[in-house]
Design an enzyme around this catalytic site. Structure first.
Site, PDB file in Angstrom:
ATOM      1  N   ASP A  34       0.828  -1.203   0.000  1.00  0.00           N
ATOM      2  CA  ASP A  34       0.000   0.000   0.000  1.00  0.00           C
ATOM      3  C   ASP A  34       0.866   1.258   0.000  1.00  0.00           C
ATOM      4  OD1 ASP A  34      -2.045  -1.733   0.104  1.00  0.00           O
ATOM      5  OD2 ASP A  34      -2.796  -1.143   2.079  1.00  0.00           O
ATOM      6  N   TYR A  37       2.281   1.912  -3.341  1.00  0.00           N
ATOM      7  CA  TYR A  37       1.225   2.449  -4.202  1.00  0.00           C
ATOM      8  C   TYR A  37       0.988   3.926  -3.904  1.00  0.00           C
ATOM      9  CZ  TYR A  37      -3.426   2.957  -6.263  1.00  0.00           C
ATOM     10  OH  TYR A  37      -4.499   3.378  -6.989  1.00  0.00           O
ATOM     11  N   ASP A  38       0.913   4.239  -2.603  1.00  0.00           N
ATOM     12  CA  ASP A  38       0.689   5.638  -2.212  1.00  0.00           C
ATOM     13  C   ASP A  38       1.784   6.557  -2.743  1.00  0.00           C
ATOM     14  OD1 ASP A  38      -1.578   4.915  -0.928  1.00  0.00           O
ATOM     15  OD2 ASP A  38      -0.702   4.917   1.092  1.00  0.00           O
ATOM     16  N   SER A  83     -38.294   2.020 -13.012  1.00  0.00           N
ATOM     17  CA  SER A  83     -38.128   1.015 -11.960  1.00  0.00           C
ATOM     18  C   SER A  83     -38.876  -0.238 -12.390  1.00  0.00           C
ATOM     19  CB  SER A  83     -38.623   1.547 -10.627  1.00  0.00           C
ATOM     20  OG  SER A  83     -39.923   2.032 -10.780  1.00  0.00           O
ATOM     21  N   LEU A  84     -38.812  -1.259 -11.576  1.00  0.00           N
ATOM     22  CA  LEU A  84     -39.344  -2.552 -12.004  1.00  0.00           C
ATOM     23  C   LEU A  84     -40.569  -2.945 -11.203  1.00  0.00           C
ATOM     24  CD1 LEU A  84     -35.946  -4.446 -12.150  1.00  0.00           C
ATOM     25  CD2 LEU A  84     -37.312  -3.744 -14.104  1.00  0.00           C
ATOM     26  N   GLU A 114     -31.075 -12.001 -14.789  1.00  0.00           N
ATOM     27  CA  GLU A 114     -29.956 -11.360 -14.089  1.00  0.00           C
ATOM     28  C   GLU A 114     -30.214 -11.363 -12.591  1.00  0.00           C
ATOM     29  OE1 GLU A 114     -29.747  -7.362 -15.588  1.00  0.00           O
ATOM     30  OE2 GLU A 114     -29.713  -8.024 -17.684  1.00  0.00           O
ATOM     31  N   LYS A 116     -30.756  -9.602  -9.140  1.00  0.00           N
ATOM     32  CA  LYS A 116     -31.180  -8.248  -8.775  1.00  0.00           C
ATOM     33  C   LYS A 116     -30.293  -7.785  -7.631  1.00  0.00           C
ATOM     34  CE  LYS A 116     -35.119  -5.302  -7.960  1.00  0.00           C
ATOM     35  NZ  LYS A 116     -34.583  -4.492  -6.868  1.00  0.00           N
ATOM     36  N   ASP A 118     -28.618  -5.611  -4.773  1.00  0.00           N
ATOM     37  CA  ASP A 118     -29.236  -4.752  -3.779  1.00  0.00           C
ATOM     38  C   ASP A 118     -28.328  -3.568  -3.463  1.00  0.00           C
ATOM     39  OD1 ASP A 118     -31.270  -3.997  -2.213  1.00  0.00           O
ATOM     40  OD2 ASP A 118     -30.941  -5.469  -0.636  1.00  0.00           O
ATOM     41  N   ARG A 137     -30.354   7.758  -9.368  1.00  0.00           N
ATOM     42  CA  ARG A 137     -31.617   7.645 -10.093  1.00  0.00           C
ATOM     43  C   ARG A 137     -32.583   8.767  -9.725  1.00  0.00           C
ATOM     44  NH1 ARG A 137     -36.505   5.462  -9.027  1.00  0.00           N
ATOM     45  NH2 ARG A 137     -37.661   4.780 -10.846  1.00  0.00           N
ATOM     46  N   GLU A 177     -25.509  -0.647 -11.045  1.00  0.00           N
ATOM     47  CA  GLU A 177     -25.879  -0.655  -9.634  1.00  0.00           C
ATOM     48  C   GLU A 177     -24.610  -0.508  -8.806  1.00  0.00           C
ATOM     49  OE1 GLU A 177     -29.127  -0.984  -9.062  1.00  0.00           O
ATOM     50  OE2 GLU A 177     -29.380  -1.733  -7.004  1.00  0.00           O
ATOM     51  N   TYR A 229     -25.733  -3.076 -16.039  1.00  0.00           N
ATOM     52  CA  TYR A 229     -26.763  -3.971 -16.562  1.00  0.00           C
ATOM     53  C   TYR A 229     -27.640  -3.368 -17.657  1.00  0.00           C
ATOM     54  CZ  TYR A 229     -29.275  -1.511 -12.833  1.00  0.00           C
ATOM     55  OH  TYR A 229     -29.780  -0.556 -12.009  1.00  0.00           O
ATOM     56  N   LYS A 317     -38.797 -11.280  -6.702  1.00  0.00           N
ATOM     57  CA  LYS A 317     -38.172 -11.134  -5.388  1.00  0.00           C
ATOM     58  C   LYS A 317     -38.079 -12.464  -4.648  1.00  0.00           C
ATOM     59  CE  LYS A 317     -37.697  -6.589  -4.975  1.00  0.00           C
ATOM     60  NZ  LYS A 317     -38.376  -5.914  -3.918  1.00  0.00           N
ATOM     61  N   CYS A 411     -38.939   2.678  34.792  1.00  0.00           N
ATOM     62  CA  CYS A 411     -38.098   2.945  33.621  1.00  0.00           C
ATOM     63  C   CYS A 411     -36.678   2.428  33.877  1.00  0.00           C
ATOM     64  CB  CYS A 411     -38.065   4.442  33.330  1.00  0.00           C
ATOM     65  SG  CYS A 411     -36.865   4.890  32.053  1.00  0.00           S
ATOM     66  N   CYS A 414     -34.365   5.811  34.142  1.00  0.00           N
ATOM     67  CA  CYS A 414     -34.446   6.850  35.173  1.00  0.00           C
ATOM     68  C   CYS A 414     -35.240   6.393  36.393  1.00  0.00           C
ATOM     69  CB  CYS A 414     -35.053   8.135  34.600  1.00  0.00           C
ATOM     70  SG  CYS A 414     -36.797   7.982  34.198  1.00  0.00           S
ATOM     71  N   CYS A 429     -42.379   5.747  29.574  1.00  0.00           N
ATOM     72  CA  CYS A 429     -41.830   6.409  30.747  1.00  0.00           C
ATOM     73  C   CYS A 429     -42.343   7.836  30.640  1.00  0.00           C
ATOM     74  CB  CYS A 429     -40.306   6.397  30.670  1.00  0.00           C
ATOM     75  SG  CYS A 429     -39.544   7.608  31.749  1.00  0.00           S
ATOM     76  N   CYS A 434     -36.491  12.349  31.216  1.00  0.00           N
ATOM     77  CA  CYS A 434     -35.776  11.063  31.268  1.00  0.00           C
ATOM     78  C   CYS A 434     -34.567  11.142  30.332  1.00  0.00           C
ATOM     79  CB  CYS A 434     -36.697   9.929  30.837  1.00  0.00           C
ATOM     80  SG  CYS A 434     -35.834   8.367  30.556  1.00  0.00           S
TER      81      CYS A 434
HETATM   82  S1  IVH Z   1     -32.889  -2.950 -14.790  1.00  0.00           S
HETATM   83  C1  IVH Z   1     -35.976  -0.754 -16.793  1.00  0.00           C
HETATM   84  N1  IVH Z   1     -31.347  -4.815 -13.784  1.00  0.00           N
HETATM   85  O1  IVH Z   1     -33.649  -2.530  -9.318  1.00  0.00           O
HETATM   86  C2  IVH Z   1     -35.019  -1.536 -16.033  1.00  0.00           C
HETATM   87  N2  IVH Z   1     -32.247  -3.190 -12.315  1.00  0.00           N
HETATM   88  O2  IVH Z   1     -36.678  -1.550  -9.352  1.00  0.00           O
HETATM   89  C3  IVH Z   1     -34.541  -0.844 -14.845  1.00  0.00           C
HETATM   90  N3  IVH Z   1     -31.553  -3.436 -10.003  1.00  0.00           N
HETATM   91  O3  IVH Z   1     -33.542   0.894  -9.943  1.00  0.00           O
HETATM   92  C4  IVH Z   1     -33.505  -1.480 -14.081  1.00  0.00           C
HETATM   93  N4  IVH Z   1     -30.302  -5.214 -10.297  1.00  0.00           N
HETATM   94  O4  IVH Z   1     -31.530  -0.205  -8.807  1.00  0.00           O
HETATM   95  C5  IVH Z   1     -32.100  -3.729 -13.532  1.00  0.00           C
HETATM   96  N5  IVH Z   1     -29.958  -6.508 -13.030  1.00  0.00           N
HETATM   97  C6  IVH Z   1     -30.691  -5.431 -12.798  1.00  0.00           C
HETATM   98  C7  IVH Z   1     -30.809  -4.874 -11.496  1.00  0.00           C
HETATM   99  C8  IVH Z   1     -31.608  -3.757 -11.299  1.00  0.00           C
HETATM  100  C9  IVH Z   1     -30.755  -4.335  -9.419  1.00  0.00           C
HETATM  101  C10 IVH Z   1     -32.270  -2.354  -9.298  1.00  0.00           C
HETATM  102  C11 IVH Z   1     -32.037  -0.984  -9.864  1.00  0.00           C
HETATM  103  C12 IVH Z   1     -33.381  -0.452 -10.234  1.00  0.00           C
HETATM  104  C13 IVH Z   1     -34.283  -1.300  -9.425  1.00  0.00           C
HETATM  105  C14 IVH Z   1     -35.597  -1.448 -10.163  1.00  0.00           C
END
Ligand code: IVH
Length: 669
Positions: A34, A37-38, A83-84, A114, A116, A118, A137, A177, A229, A317, A411, A414, A429, A434
């Site tokens: 490290d 690298y620094d 969104s989905l 794919e 999803k 998080d 977003r 993401e 994605y 989900k 409590c 206190c 309480c 408190c």
């Molecule tokens: S596609 C129109 N692909 O899920 C398609 N979204 O509710 C829009 N997310 O805001 C997104 N993995 O943050 C897509 N493989 C994936 C994803 C993904 C996670 C999230 C993303 C999006 C939310 C949709």
């Protein structure tokens, strides 16, 4: 001549550093220390400072962050970010496929499946192969410009790898993401706890909090990662399938998740869903489902969107992750409103990738209903970012000695009397001084969703309170660096940082400030509604009950709580102190940008084009609310086929009744 040498060395250093970045971040096989690298990095920074003409937006020095901003600029997404819609069962997944076949008039559809991820979605603009700008977003149309923070993500290409075969388009919006892996997340939280800061609830919150740091140097120290994605303006790619689009992204050097697969039909999608679900725990990052996307881009276009959701994609989900563990103790905590909350303290256990050792039991009724006792083996679960909860006790495993839970009569903080008010589940309480309540109140004020004062977490708030430096939230603004340094554990530097963070918080968004005040029944959502409606703190403070109850979501109880709060002498004093300290919430133009804001919907009967959950998401995305029963406050009753008694009720109450078609028009305006 010297200049020539400098420029040569700059080019060389950039190459060498990129090479080591790759070894470290992508191949997990660093070749230098490290410190080594620094040193390279520092040499490059010095040279770039000496030769400003050598500036390059894709130099590795761009990744280390820069001085803090006062706020993020807003960013209009050239193409909207959708969104989905969600599916929770196999049946719903099959239904999705059927719907597409029906709408497209075909009987075979192939998909790309794919994981999803998080984390949080971002949109990145590349011009002629160079990363120019990137944003969160936001509401899908407008996000926050977090370019400097994104640049700190080591796996994000600052420059696309274009080839003669795959030239970089002049303009492209690439979607991905941002996330944090499970292990670095744990380490980050351990570090934060040691430094007296609040740990993050989960990797997603950590990722979002880190990406939304005004000081990109802080972001640079957080273990952010990114997967790509999709593409906003997919025409720019010249391909005909989503699969090819992902291939192209990968060729250009964008990390694309390895688990993405083509699925020839919906049964392959379901198999994928189950397979990935079984791998979930073992993956180094958190996922909460899988995403299915129609592979054919022309078909995607034909299918289009319903409101903010594409018809061609679906988030499937996973059910909540569950584990069993043993209850070691049931603690009783005193909250901001004096509420006593029983909390199960358990043998730590990994639930869907996150170590869990505590779960709220809400109140006495809940503990008795589930009959949770110290010594019990319990099933706990965690769904998405939901706080862990005890699902049930396994009675066969109960030790004979385990005694039923009893709420304390005094409590625990206190020693004052505990009461349970008529019609309330909570024990309280009632001592308004408190210390536990006051500490909680201050902690809440400074917390992330409220004033977001970095460095003023639970420990530091309690420390300041115990040292009698603060007794209410306004006192925070009169603290001096000297006072902080005098506290143990507050080093010179962190004291300075805290004072800076406090100063920075003096001009908060109105809704954050209202939320921070900790008025009973005013959570983040109501705070936003109040801010949108009243526009300034002064107007809200003057509001009478009637001014409040005209707002759709604000019922008499909430209104009474708000009016009561601003009439209480102690609170008026605190508000005045805020004024003296120069804490001035921003005024808001009272514009109702969300088209369905303040409108409430009740559905009855079956709708042709969508299910209830889809309709709910759409209404909520546009700022409206959905209720199950017709009341005086209902704005619209949407009647599908075979409507029920709600329709009669709406008629007799004179509520506006609209058809499915009219509803669709309303949401697509
Ligand atoms: S596609 C129109 N692909 O899920 C398609 N979204 O509710 C829009 N997310 O805001 C997104 N993995 O943050 C897509 N493989 C994936 C994803 C993904 C996670 C999230 C993303 C999006 C939310 C949709």
């Amino acid at each position: 001549m010297e200049k020539q040498d400098d420029l040569k060395r700059i080019a060389e250093l950039r190459r060498v550093i990129e090479y080591h970045n790759k070894r470290y971040y992508q191949q997990d096989a660093p070749e230098i220390s490290d410190t080594g690298y620094d040193l390279l990095m520092r040499e490059l920074q010095n040279l770039e400072e000496r030769c400003p003409e050598a500036y390059s937006p894709s130099s590795p020095t761009q990744r280390v962050g820069a001085a803090p901003l006062s706020k993020f600029a807003s960013f209009n997404h050239p193409s909207p970010m959708f969104s989905l819609a969600n599916a929770f069962t196999h049946e719903e997944i099959i239904e999705f496929d059927k719907r597409i076949k029906r709408l497209a008039g075909v009987n075979a559809i192939s998909y790309v499946a794919e994981p999803k991820l998080d984390g949080l979605a971002v949109n990145l603009i590349y011009e002629n192969g160079i990363f120019r700008q990137g944003a969160t977003r936001g509401d899908g149309t407008t996000g926050e410009d977090v370019t400097r923070n994104l640049k700190t993500i080591a796996t994000l290409p600052l420059k696309m790898k274009s080839t003669a075969h795959h030239p970089a388009p002049s303009f492209i919006e690439i979607r991905g993401e941002v996330y944090i892996e499970k292990e670095p997340f744990q380490k980050l939280n351990i570090r934060r706890t040691e430094e007296g800061e609040e740990p993050f609830a989960n990797p997603r919150n950590a990722a979002a909090g880190s990406l939304r740091q005004l000081d990109s140097r802080i972001t640079a120290r957080r273990p952010l990662n990114i997967f790509f994605y999709g593409v906003g303006n997919v025409e720019a790619l010249g391909v005909s399938t989503h699969w090819e689009a992902l291939q192209k992204l990968s060729d250009w050097g964008f990390p694309v998740n390895q688990l993405i697969e083509r699925a020839e039909d919906i049964s392959a999608c379901i198999q994928y869903f189950e397979r990935v679900r079984n791998m979930r725990e073992k993956l180094p990052y958190e996922i909460d489902g899988v995403v299915l996307k129609v592979n054919d881009l022309t078909l995607q276009k034909t299918l289009g969107n319903v409101s903010r959701n594409p018809r061609w994609a679906m988030a499937c989900k996973f059910p909540a992750a569950q584990e069993t563990t043993i209850v070691k103790n049931i603690d009783v905590q005193v909250g901001r409103m004096g509420t006593l909350t029983p909390v199960a303290i358990m043998e730590p256990v990994n639930v869907g990738g996150v170590m869990v050792s505590r779960a709220t039991l809400h109140n006495e009724d809940e503990v008795l209903k589930k009959d949770v006792r110290v010594g019990d083996t319990v099933v706990i679960q965690r769904a998405g970012d939901v706080i862990p909860e005890v699902v049930k006790v396994i009675p066969e495993k109960r030790p004979e000695t385990a005694a039923p839970f009893k709420m304390p009569v005094h409590c625990p903080e206190c020693g004052s009397e505990i009461v349970r008010l008529e019609g309330e589940a909570a024990h309280r309480c009632i001592n308004i001084s408190c210390p536990a309540q006051l500490k909680e109140h201050i902690r809440h004020f400074a917390s992330r969703g409220a004033m977001d004062i970095e460095g003023l977490g639970e420990k530091v708030s309690a420390q300041l309170f115990d040292a009698r430096l603060i007794a209410d939230p306004a006192d925070i603004y009169f603290l001096t660096k000297e006072q902080l340094v005098a506290l143990d554990r507050q080093a010179e530097k962190s004291a300075g940082n805290l004072i800076d963070a406090i100063t920075k918080s003096k001009n908060p968004a109105l809704d954050k400030f209202i939320y921070a005040l900790g008025i009973r029944h005013v959570g983040e959502r109501n705070a936003k509604i109040l801010a949108d409606h009243f526009g300034s703190l002064e107007t809200l403070m003057k509001a009478q009950r009637e001014d409040l109850t005209v707002i759709n979501e604000i019922g008499p109880e909430i209104a009474a709580s708000i009016v009561g709060f601003f009439h209480e002498h102690k609170n008026i004093d605190v508000m005045n102190k805020f004024g003296m300290a120069g804490v001035i919430p921003q005024k808001k133009a009272v514009n109702q940008s969300a088209p369905l804001l303040g409108k409430s919907f009740v559905f009855t009967g079956t709708m042709e084009s969508m299910g209830r959950s889809e309709a709910k998401t759409m209404v909520e995305n546009l700022g409206g609310t959905i209720h199950s029963g017709v009341t005086k406050k209902t704005t619209y009753v949407v009647a599908g086929s075979d409507p029920g008694s709600k329709l009669d009720k709406a008629r007799s109450a004179g509520i506006k009744i609209i058809s499915e078609e009219e509803f669709l028009k309303l949401i697509s305006r």
